[in-house]
Every structure is written in C-alpha cells, then in structure tokens.
Design an enzyme around this catalytic site. Structure first.
Site, PDB file in Angstrom:
ATOM      1  N   HIS A 153     -14.994  -9.525 -12.702  1.00 61.50           N
ATOM      2  CA  HIS A 153     -16.155  -8.931 -12.041  1.00 61.50           C
ATOM      3  C   HIS A 153     -17.435  -9.419 -12.723  1.00 61.50           C
ATOM      4  O   HIS A 153     -17.533  -9.434 -13.954  1.00 61.50           O
ATOM      5  CB  HIS A 153     -16.114  -7.405 -12.151  1.00 61.50           C
ATOM      6  CG  HIS A 153     -15.038  -6.749 -11.329  1.00 61.50           C
ATOM      7  ND1 HIS A 153     -14.256  -7.426 -10.413  1.00 61.50           N
ATOM      8  CD2 HIS A 153     -14.636  -5.446 -11.275  1.00 61.50           C
ATOM      9  CE1 HIS A 153     -13.417  -6.561  -9.840  1.00 61.50           C
ATOM     10  NE2 HIS A 153     -13.622  -5.375 -10.349  1.00 61.50           N
ATOM     11  N   CYS A 185     -12.881  -0.454 -13.021  1.00 67.28           N
ATOM     12  CA  CYS A 185     -12.976  -1.809 -13.580  1.00 67.28           C
ATOM     13  C   CYS A 185     -14.414  -2.334 -13.659  1.00 67.28           C
ATOM     14  O   CYS A 185     -14.742  -3.100 -14.570  1.00 67.28           O
ATOM     15  CB  CYS A 185     -12.114  -2.758 -12.764  1.00 67.28           C
ATOM     16  SG  CYS A 185     -12.239  -2.530 -10.992  1.00 67.28           S
TER      17      CYS A 185
HETATM   18  N1  LIG Z   1      -6.765  -3.748  -9.570  1.00 66.46           N
HETATM   19  C1  LIG Z   1      -7.735  -3.446 -10.419  1.00 66.46           C
HETATM   20  O1  LIG Z   1      -8.539  -4.306 -10.855  1.00 66.46           O
HETATM   21  C2  LIG Z   1      -7.909  -2.031 -10.915  1.00 66.46           C
HETATM   22  C3  LIG Z   1      -8.788  -1.820 -11.953  1.00 66.46           C
HETATM   23  C4  LIG Z   1      -8.962  -0.540 -12.452  1.00 66.46           C
HETATM   24  C5  LIG Z   1      -8.270   0.495 -11.913  1.00 66.46           C
HETATM   25  N2  LIG Z   1      -7.409   0.282 -10.878  1.00 66.46           N
HETATM   26  C6  LIG Z   1      -6.686   1.438 -10.365  1.00 66.46           C
HETATM   27  O2  LIG Z   1      -5.312   1.343 -10.745  1.00 66.46           O
HETATM   28  C7  LIG Z   1      -4.507   1.956  -9.741  1.00 66.46           C
HETATM   29  C8  LIG Z   1      -3.464   0.936  -9.265  1.00 66.46           C
HETATM   30  O3  LIG Z   1      -4.133  -0.165  -8.682  1.00 66.46           O
HETATM   31  P1  LIG Z   1      -3.396  -1.489  -8.211  1.00 66.46           P
HETATM   32  O4  LIG Z   1      -4.488  -2.449  -7.926  1.00 66.46           O
HETATM   33  O5  LIG Z   1      -2.332  -1.846  -9.182  1.00 66.46           O
HETATM   34  O6  LIG Z   1      -2.682  -0.979  -6.842  1.00 66.46           O
HETATM   35  P2  LIG Z   1      -1.448  -1.618  -6.042  1.00 66.46           P
HETATM   36  O7  LIG Z   1      -1.328  -3.076  -6.330  1.00 66.46           O
HETATM   37  O8  LIG Z   1      -1.618  -1.173  -4.643  1.00 66.46           O
HETATM   38  O9  LIG Z   1      -0.150  -0.878  -6.675  1.00 66.46           O
HETATM   39  C9  LIG Z   1       0.139   0.484  -6.428  1.00 66.46           C
HETATM   40  C10 LIG Z   1       1.420   0.890  -7.160  1.00 66.46           C
HETATM   41  O10 LIG Z   1       1.677   2.294  -6.876  1.00 66.46           O
HETATM   42  C11 LIG Z   1       3.018   2.413  -6.401  1.00 66.46           C
HETATM   43  N3  LIG Z   1       3.130   3.531  -5.459  1.00 66.46           N
HETATM   44  C12 LIG Z   1       2.626   3.623  -4.202  1.00 66.46           C
HETATM   45  N4  LIG Z   1       2.963   4.816  -3.662  1.00 66.46           N
HETATM   46  C13 LIG Z   1       3.680   5.480  -4.595  1.00 66.46           C
HETATM   47  C14 LIG Z   1       4.321   6.738  -4.626  1.00 66.46           C
HETATM   48  N5  LIG Z   1       4.280   7.601  -3.589  1.00 66.46           N
HETATM   49  N6  LIG Z   1       4.981   7.103  -5.765  1.00 66.46           N
HETATM   50  C15 LIG Z   1       5.050   6.268  -6.815  1.00 66.46           C
HETATM   51  N7  LIG Z   1       4.467   5.049  -6.847  1.00 66.46           N
HETATM   52  C16 LIG Z   1       3.779   4.662  -5.737  1.00 66.46           C
HETATM   53  C17 LIG Z   1       3.322   1.096  -5.730  1.00 66.46           C
HETATM   54  O11 LIG Z   1       4.730   0.940  -5.646  1.00 66.46           O
HETATM   55  P3  LIG Z   1       5.458   0.114  -4.434  1.00 66.46           P
HETATM   56  O12 LIG Z   1       5.361  -1.354  -4.801  1.00 66.46           O
HETATM   57  O13 LIG Z   1       6.844   0.626  -4.490  1.00 66.46           O
HETATM   58  O14 LIG Z   1       4.731   0.435  -3.172  1.00 66.46           O
HETATM   59  C18 LIG Z   1       2.675   0.131  -6.727  1.00 66.46           C
HETATM   60  O15 LIG Z   1       3.513  -0.014  -7.854  1.00 66.46           O
HETATM   61  C19 LIG Z   1      -5.458   2.411  -8.629  1.00 66.46           C
HETATM   62  O16 LIG Z   1      -5.784   3.769  -8.836  1.00 66.46           O
HETATM   63  C20 LIG Z   1      -6.670   1.542  -8.851  1.00 66.46           C
HETATM   64  O17 LIG Z   1      -7.851   2.123  -8.368  1.00 66.46           O
HETATM   65  C21 LIG Z   1      -7.192  -0.958 -10.371  1.00 66.46           C
END
Ligand SMILES: NC(=O)c1ccc[n+]([C@@H]2O[C@H](COP(=O)([O-])OP(=O)(O)OC[C@H]3O[C@@H](n4cnc5c(N)ncnc54)[C@H](OP(=O)(O)O)[C@@H]3O)[C@@H](O)[C@H]2O)c1
Length: 353
Positions: A242, A149
């Site tokens: 950001h 991001c």
């Molecule tokens: N937030 C940002 O600004 C941003 C920006 C760019 C990239 N990213 C990237 O995008 C990705 C997701 O980020 P996020 O911020 O959305 O994270 P998050 O809020 O922690 O969400 C993680 C997701 O993954 C699921 N999950 C966890 N363990 C799993 C498993 N074993 N099998 C299948 N699903 C599973 C979770 O489901 P449950 O609810 O069931 O646990 C939840 O839906 C990361 O790689 C992050 O680095 C994030």
C-alpha cells in the site's frame, strides 16, 4: 532449548492465512499444529483446500495437514485469526471464552473499549486492556487485534513525529493493493487499467484506528489522540504493497518550527523494540529513501522482510506543514507479520502461558 508454542490458524486458507503459514514456517518460537477454515475446506488436506497464492512453495508438512472445523474443541491455546469481520465477530469470542489467546487481524473488535489494538513499536502498553476482558478472568482467554493494513503504514510513520513534535491534523490518500481485498478479491475486469476510489468502510477504519493507536491508556480504556484526520482510500492495480500520500499539521511541543532534518531524525531514531529479541521485529522499523521517485510498492515493500515501512518525498505542504509518502507491505506488516509480532510481544510478557 524451550519447546515451541503450539499455535493454530483460523482462516488458514485465505490470503492472510497463507501469509501466516509462510512467515511461521521456520519461526523460532511458534509451531503450527492446527489449521481451520470454513465448512468448504474442513476435512480436506490443506494442500487440496487452499488455492496457494504466494511465490514460495506451500510447505510439505502443511500441505499434508487436515483442515479442522472452526471450533475451539481440539484447537491449541494460541490462535492467529484471519477471518472476515462478520465471521470473526461470532467466532473469535468463542475461542477467547474457551481459554485461547486470539491474535486477530479482523476489524470486528478493534475498536471495542476492552480490546487492545496494538502495533508493538507504537503502543505496547495498551496490551494491558486484555485484563479488562471477562474471558481473561473466567478462562484465561482474550483477544488482541492489529490494525487495518493501511492504518499500520500511516501510524508507523506518524508515531515518532507525534511523540517529538505533536500532530494536530492528518490528511491521507491511499493507493491500496488488490491483495488487501482477499482472494479472489476485486474482479480483474474492474481493476485492470483502473482505479476504484472506494473501499467499503476503509476510510472510517483508518480514521478511528489511527487515533486509538496514538491514544493514551488511561485506566481501563484508551483516550484517542486529540487530532483531526481525514482519509481517502483507493484500490489500484498493484499486487502487494500500500502507498499513502500524507500531509500533517504539527503541534508545538518544541516551541519552535520543525525542520526537514528534525523529522528525518525522528524517523531514524525510532527503535522502540531494540534489544527485546522479538524475532519478527525489523532492526530499522522506518526506512528513509532519499530518491525523488521512491518509495514504490514493487521496490520497497519487502524492506525489513516486509516488516519495515518506507518513507520518502518529505517536503513542505502549503496547506498543512509537511507532506510525505509511505509504503508498507499490506499482508506482511499490514496483517500476518503484524499479528506474529503481537504474539511475540505477548510471549515476551509471559501472556501466552
Ligand atoms: N488481505 C489483507 O491485506 C488484509 C490486511 C489486514 C487485515 N485483513 C483482514 O484479515 C481477514 C482475512 O482476510 P483475507 O484477505 O485473508 O480473506 P480471504 O482471503 O477471503 O480468506 C478468508 C478465510 O476465512 C475462512 N472462512 C470463511 N468463512 C468461514 C467460516 N464461516 N468459518 C471459518 N472460516 C471461514 C476462509 O476459508 P475457506 O477457504 O474455507 O472459505 C478463508 O480461510 C479479514 O478480516 C481482512 O479484513 C486482510
């Protein structure tokens, strides 16, 4: 009218997964037909499994859908993936091998030589790398990634400058929103009234991804931009958006000193997707703000429906040549919106068949 592409979301309950749902609710080309998350959520109704964090209501149709296990059996052939990198490393290839186009947000495969790391305005031609993936030949499936991001805002601002004048050195210090850490993310006792000068792995990602994105596709791989870059990444008590302070040393492509107006013109003229009809592409991808105290995340992150990046405070730098500030929305332009734009580009190139 052509029927919509059926799409699924892996990691649908998380911060980025929720943004996908919000941004795809009325999408003209894509329709959500499958939602998956961890074992904690699968089998539940989405409305029970997800702790909805966005300021628009959870769509009723989505709330009534049952969360599926994260397994390619029964999944549609287009998957938006929003998984933590450690989980993505195992799961994304399973889906690609099963014939899915996996449009990923995670860092797991961004730097893999045969995986495109793409921002449609910057390096659409890198998508050719999907033809280098073994799964593409075997099942038709493949992986495409969008950057971190904080990288996206930086690279959007740098690209028009690099194209016209060349860039030799980049210094960037970020002030990154807490939503970038997912949910529940950084404990409130750590971040309220505070700055945390460390985000694990972020500086390395920003440095490597920036040079790959600005690099050249040469045969079956990308040669990174030949420039020096250093990043300082900080977490600040901002909800979304950001902010980055950037200094750059320019190259000598024009053979003359580069002026303030030259750089403003490079940003203003940057419309690489004009006329392509991609629904999520902002009309003005880089917006300039002349006010001396802008851009600010609260005031500028939603420009272009969260897909434009805002630049301001362009002034001479006494260490390098020029310095400026850039703001971008981390979960829209920096995550879900970026992946949706990548998928729109793939659709327009007939690579979602
Ligand atoms: N937030 C940002 O600004 C941003 C920006 C760019 C990239 N990213 C990237 O995008 C990705 C997701 O980020 P996020 O911020 O959305 O994270 P998050 O809020 O922690 O969400 C993680 C997701 O993954 C699921 N999950 C966890 N363990 C799993 C498993 N074993 N099998 C299948 N699903 C599973 C979770 O489901 P449950 O609810 O069931 O646990 C939840 O839906 C990361 O790689 C992050 O680095 C994030």
């Amino acid at each position: 009218m052509k029927s919509k592409y059926s799409i699924g979301i892996l990691g649908a309950t998380g911060m980025v997964g929720q943004r996908f749902i919000q941004l795809l609710e009325n999408h003209p080309w894509f329709e959500i037909t499958w939602l998956a998350a961890s074992d904690r959520s699968s089998g539940k109704l989405y409305g029970e499994a997800a702790k909805w964090r966005l300021d628009t209501p959870m769509p009723d149709r989505i709330a009534r859908m049952t969360v599926a296990p994260a397994d390619p059996a029964g999944a549609p052939k287009i998957i938006f993936a929003a998984l933590d990198a450690g989980i993505a490393r195992d799961l994304e290839p399973l889906f690609a091998n099963a014939g899915c186009a996996v449009v990923s947000n995670s860092s797991a495969y961004r730097m893999a030589p045969n995986v495109p790391l793409v921002i449609p305005e910057i390096n659409a031609e890198h998508l050719h790398l999907i033809e280098e993936q073994p799964s593409r030949r075997q099942s038709g499936g493949y992986m495409v990634t969008n950057p971190n991001c904080s990288t996206i805002g930086l690279v959007m601002a740098l690209k028009p400058i690099e194209e016209r004048f060349g860039i030799e050195q980049i210094f960037v210090a970020t002030m990154q929103a807490i939503s970038g850490a997912g949910y529940p993310g950084v404990p409130s006792m750590d971040i309220l009234g505070n700055v945390i000068p460390y985000i694990g792995g972020e500086e390395e990602k920003m440095e490597a991804e920036t040079l790959k994105l600005l690099g050249k596709l040469e045969g079956p791989a990308v040669t990174p931009l030949d420039a020096r870059i250093t990043a300082h990444c900080n977490r600040v008590a901002v909800e979304d958006g950001h902010t980055e302070s950037v200094s750059i040393k320019l190259g000598n492509k024009l053979g003359r000193p580069i002026t303030h107006d030259d750089i403003l013109a490079a940003w203003a003229d940057f419309h690489p997707l004009a006329g392509q009809g991609l629904p999520t592409a902002p009309a003005q991808p880089i917006e300039w703000t002349p006010q001396s105290d802008r851009p600010q995340p609260r005031l500028d992150r939603n420009r272009g429906n969260g897909m434009a990046v805002t630049v301001g405070r362009l002034r001479p730098c006494s260490l390098l040549d020029w310095k400026f500030t850039v703001v971008s929305h981390n979960t829209i332009r920096g995550a879900a919106g970026a992946a949706i734009l990548n998928a729109e580009l793939l659709a327009s190139l007939n690579k979602l068949q």
